[in-house]
Design an enzyme around this catalytic site. Structure first.
Site, PDB file in Angstrom:
ATOM      1  N   HIS A  87       0.852  -1.201   0.000  1.00 58.13           N
ATOM      2  CA  HIS A  87       0.000   0.000   0.000  1.00 58.13           C
ATOM      3  C   HIS A  87       0.880   1.240   0.000  1.00 58.13           C
ATOM      4  O   HIS A  87       1.984   1.243   0.546  1.00 58.13           O
ATOM      5  CB  HIS A  87      -0.966   0.011   1.193  1.00 58.13           C
ATOM      6  CG  HIS A  87      -0.312   0.136   2.537  1.00 58.13           C
ATOM      7  ND1 HIS A  87      -0.056   1.358   3.138  1.00 58.13           N
ATOM      8  CD2 HIS A  87       0.127  -0.794   3.423  1.00 58.13           C
ATOM      9  CE1 HIS A  87       0.493   1.163   4.328  1.00 58.13           C
ATOM     10  NE2 HIS A  87       0.627  -0.131   4.511  1.00 58.13           N
ATOM     11  N   ASP A  89      -0.598   4.375   0.799  1.00 55.57           N
ATOM     12  CA  ASP A  89      -1.168   5.370   1.712  1.00 55.57           C
ATOM     13  C   ASP A  89      -0.450   5.309   3.055  1.00 55.57           C
ATOM     14  O   ASP A  89       0.120   4.280   3.439  1.00 55.57           O
ATOM     15  CB  ASP A  89      -2.673   5.171   1.884  1.00 55.57           C
ATOM     16  CG  ASP A  89      -3.034   3.801   2.450  1.00 55.57           C
ATOM     17  OD1 ASP A  89      -2.530   2.791   1.918  1.00 55.57           O
ATOM     18  OD2 ASP A  89      -3.816   3.744   3.412  1.00 55.57           O
ATOM     19  N   ASP A 118       6.413   2.284   7.114  1.00 56.36           N
ATOM     20  CA  ASP A 118       5.092   1.733   6.812  1.00 56.36           C
ATOM     21  C   ASP A 118       4.449   2.509   5.667  1.00 56.36           C
ATOM     22  O   ASP A 118       3.735   3.466   5.894  1.00 56.36           O
ATOM     23  CB  ASP A 118       4.221   1.796   8.064  1.00 56.36           C
ATOM     24  CG  ASP A 118       2.873   1.109   7.888  1.00 56.36           C
ATOM     25  OD1 ASP A 118       2.703   0.360   6.914  1.00 56.36           O
ATOM     26  OD2 ASP A 118       1.996   1.332   8.739  1.00 56.36           O
ATOM     27  N   GLU A 152      -5.144   1.016   2.897  1.00 54.41           N
ATOM     28  CA  GLU A 152      -4.802   0.062   3.950  1.00 54.41           C
ATOM     29  C   GLU A 152      -4.925   0.674   5.332  1.00 54.41           C
ATOM     30  O   GLU A 152      -5.300  -0.006   6.299  1.00 54.41           O
ATOM     31  CB  GLU A 152      -3.373  -0.459   3.734  1.00 54.41           C
ATOM     32  CG  GLU A 152      -3.030  -1.712   4.530  1.00 54.41           C
ATOM     33  CD  GLU A 152      -2.508  -1.417   5.926  1.00 54.41           C
ATOM     34  OE1 GLU A 152      -2.425  -2.348   6.735  1.00 54.41           O
ATOM     35  OE2 GLU A 152      -2.176  -0.247   6.216  1.00 54.41           O
ATOM     36  N   GLU A 153      -4.611   1.963   5.456  1.00 54.20           N
ATOM     37  CA  GLU A 153      -4.630   2.602   6.773  1.00 54.20           C
ATOM     38  C   GLU A 153      -6.041   2.995   7.209  1.00 54.20           C
ATOM     39  O   GLU A 153      -6.218   3.551   8.299  1.00 54.20           O
ATOM     40  CB  GLU A 153      -3.732   3.844   6.772  1.00 54.20           C
ATOM     41  CG  GLU A 153      -2.264   3.576   6.476  1.00 54.20           C
ATOM     42  CD  GLU A 153      -1.562   2.784   7.568  1.00 54.20           C
ATOM     43  OE1 GLU A 153      -2.221   2.444   8.576  1.00 54.20           O
ATOM     44  OE2 GLU A 153      -0.368   2.489   7.416  1.00 54.20           O
ATOM     45  N   ASP A 176       4.714  -5.836   4.559  1.00 58.32           N
ATOM     46  CA  ASP A 176       4.119  -4.841   5.442  1.00 58.32           C
ATOM     47  C   ASP A 176       4.110  -5.359   6.873  1.00 58.32           C
ATOM     48  O   ASP A 176       3.198  -5.100   7.635  1.00 58.32           O
ATOM     49  CB  ASP A 176       2.685  -4.532   4.985  1.00 58.32           C
ATOM     50  CG  ASP A 176       2.107  -3.299   5.668  1.00 58.32           C
ATOM     51  OD1 ASP A 176       2.893  -2.505   6.219  1.00 58.32           O
ATOM     52  OD2 ASP A 176       0.875  -3.142   5.652  1.00 58.32           O
ATOM     53  N   HIS A 440       4.025   4.656  12.173  1.00 57.54           N
ATOM     54  CA  HIS A 440       2.975   5.521  12.721  1.00 57.54           C
ATOM     55  C   HIS A 440       3.498   6.490  13.781  1.00 57.54           C
ATOM     56  O   HIS A 440       2.710   7.203  14.389  1.00 57.54           O
ATOM     57  CB  HIS A 440       1.825   4.697  13.318  1.00 57.54           C
ATOM     58  CG  HIS A 440       1.036   3.922  12.313  1.00 57.54           C
ATOM     59  ND1 HIS A 440      -0.226   3.439  12.557  1.00 57.54           N
ATOM     60  CD2 HIS A 440       1.326   3.544  11.050  1.00 57.54           C
ATOM     61  CE1 HIS A 440      -0.670   2.795  11.494  1.00 57.54           C
ATOM     62  NE2 HIS A 440       0.274   2.841  10.561  1.00 57.54           N
TER      63      HIS A 440
END
Length: 467
Positions: A87, A89, A118, A152-153, A176, A440
């Site tokens: 991903h 995003d 990430d 995905e997030e 991931d 994150h």
């Protein structure tokens, strides 16, 4: 020449392309959502950039509903496909960055930028692994598809759409997660609590806000309180912060109105123990004061019942599976507005042996006066497990052991990767063992050397899976 030596030759080119991707703030943007830009204009910019790379390097590529881009190498008529599910995003930058989050920098051997861990770096390592195979004119029996999602997030509305239109790869992995092979992923489910928010008592809670995503440990919390005449809440707050050296904060009092701001430690919601939840800490501080009504129930639930309780003992949900590990809880979003409606989002990760109804029932039983309705948010995901005997698990485990000199058995993760959307899908890389997880978090980073180290592992893995 080893795979690692060959990959090292691509390092600067990989970094140059990664820089272009990191600079695009591919965060869900409701302001620019349209039928043509389902998750915002920056997602389209990010997908277009990946397609530009594919065009430059001579790969086949396509797009599904402006949600997913796929890039392909190998025999076009091959019956079987090895999928790499990724991903592009990212979560919002948040506070606490020492430098701009979307301006990538290399400092002391570390690559900084939102998405570095990430998962934009691992996306580009996978892309360059395919490029290296193509540059070497490797002949494959299966084709490879790099599948790049953009949701995905948030809601996972992208890859299911891709599978519906393009079909499911025969087998595959998602970079991931972490090394070695993650052949099991816990279920994840967000539960929403909605409740009235009317405050009474000696102190009045006017507003409380913390968190933006259920899968992120909140790094900041703010509150506004009305206090009695003569009360100095600022001094009490300063004393509280001195007792918690890992927290920072600020308090301002004008007359009877106090504004509090608390900074904790943001972390990935899959691993809540890595963070310090600013919301529950601020609620814990306020729970010691004479706030009544819904404010009392809200602060007791967040600040006492589930404060510092990542294994959900306070909800009667503490559970451990021998193969998949512990249930965990992240309190991701907290909202309270006097004479409005309050909201709490609880993000659970749980192994086989637990089900959603048990989670909801236990939350309802432990509300302790909070007049909340409890519902699931979106569909969630059940536990996922691929047997260790599967070809996919065996090959990836062997390549990792061969290139690192260390065999590590497959394991289960709290994180949720797109690999769980495949019957034969595992998470594989690119977080190396004993490396601090910065996903994150503010100042997200990875070691530069890991870019091509990961690329080499992916390249050999793809080569062997395609023979």
């Amino acid at each position: 020449m080893t795979w690692a030596t060959q990959a090292k030759q691509y390092e600067q080119a990989l970094i140059n392309d990664l820089n272009q991707i990191i600079r695009i703030p591919s965060v869900l943007d409701v302001k620019t959502q349209t039928p043509q830009t389902p998750f915002g204009i920056d997602m389209i910019r990010a997908l277009s950039q990946m397609e530009a790379f594919a065009s430059r390097d001579g790969f086949r590529y396509g797009r599904v509903d402006n949600m997913v881009t796929w890039i392909e190498f190998g025999p076009q008529d091959a019956i079987e496909t090895v999928g790499i599910l990724t991903h592009i995003d990212v979560v919002p930058a948040g506070d606490g960055w020492l430098r701009p989050a979307f301006n990538p920098e290399i400092l002391d051997g570390l690559y900084f930028g939102r998405g570095a861990a990430d998962m934009k770096a691992d996306l580009m390592s996978a892309y360059y692994a395919i490029k290296m195979l193509a540059d070497q004119n490797r002949l494959l029996k299966r084709k490879i598809r790099l599948i790049i999602g953009t949701d995905e997030e948030n809601g996972w509305r992208d890859i299911p759409r891709y599978i519906e239109q393009e079909g499911e790869p025969t087998l595959g992995f998602s970079p991931d997660g972490a090394f070695p092979v993650i052949n099991g992923e816990k279920a994840f489910q967000t539960v929403q609590l909605r409740f009235p928010s009317i405050s009474n008592g000696t102190y009045i809670l006017e507003r409380f806000i913390s968190g933006n995503r259920p899968n992120v440990v909140p790094g900041e919390a703010k509150a506004r309180i009305q206090v009695p005449h003569g009360v100095n809440l600022v001094q009490d707050f300063d004393n509280f912060l001195q007792q918690q050296p890992f927290l920072n904060g600020d308090a301002q009092q004008i007359g009877q109105t106090v504004k509090l701001s608390l900074l904790g430690v943001q972390a990935h919601g899959a691993y809540p123990a890595d963070g310090k939840n600013a919301g529950t800490y601020l609620a814990h501080f306020l729970s010691h004061y004479d706030l009544g009504g819904d404010a009392r129930a809200f602060l007791d639930f967040v600040g006492i019942t589930i404060h510092q309780d990542v294994y959900a003992h306070g909800l009667g949900l503490a559970y451990q599976d021998a193969q998949m590990g512990d249930l965990t809880l992240n309190v991701g979003v907290m909202r309270y507005s006097n004479h409005g409606q309050g909201t709490i989002l609880l993000n659970f990760r749980y192994p086989q042996g637990v089900n959603l109804q048990a989670v909801i029932t236990q939350v309802q039983r432990h509300l302790n006066g909070l007049q909340a309705t409890v519902n699931q948010v979106q569909a969630g995901m059940p536990p996922h497990l691929v047997p260790v005997e599967d070809e996919l698990v065996r090959v990836l485990s062997d390549v990792y052991a061969k290139q690192t000199g260390q065999y590590l058995p497959p394991r289960t993760s709290n994180g949720g990767s797109y690999a769980r959307l495949l019957k034969r899908g595992v998470a594989f890389g690119g977080q190396f063992p004993d490396l601090k997880v910065t996903s994150h978090q503010a100042n997200e980073n990875i070691p530069v050397v890991n870019l091509t180290k990961t690329m080499a592992i992916f390249a050999e893995s793809l080569w062997r899976l395609c023979q």
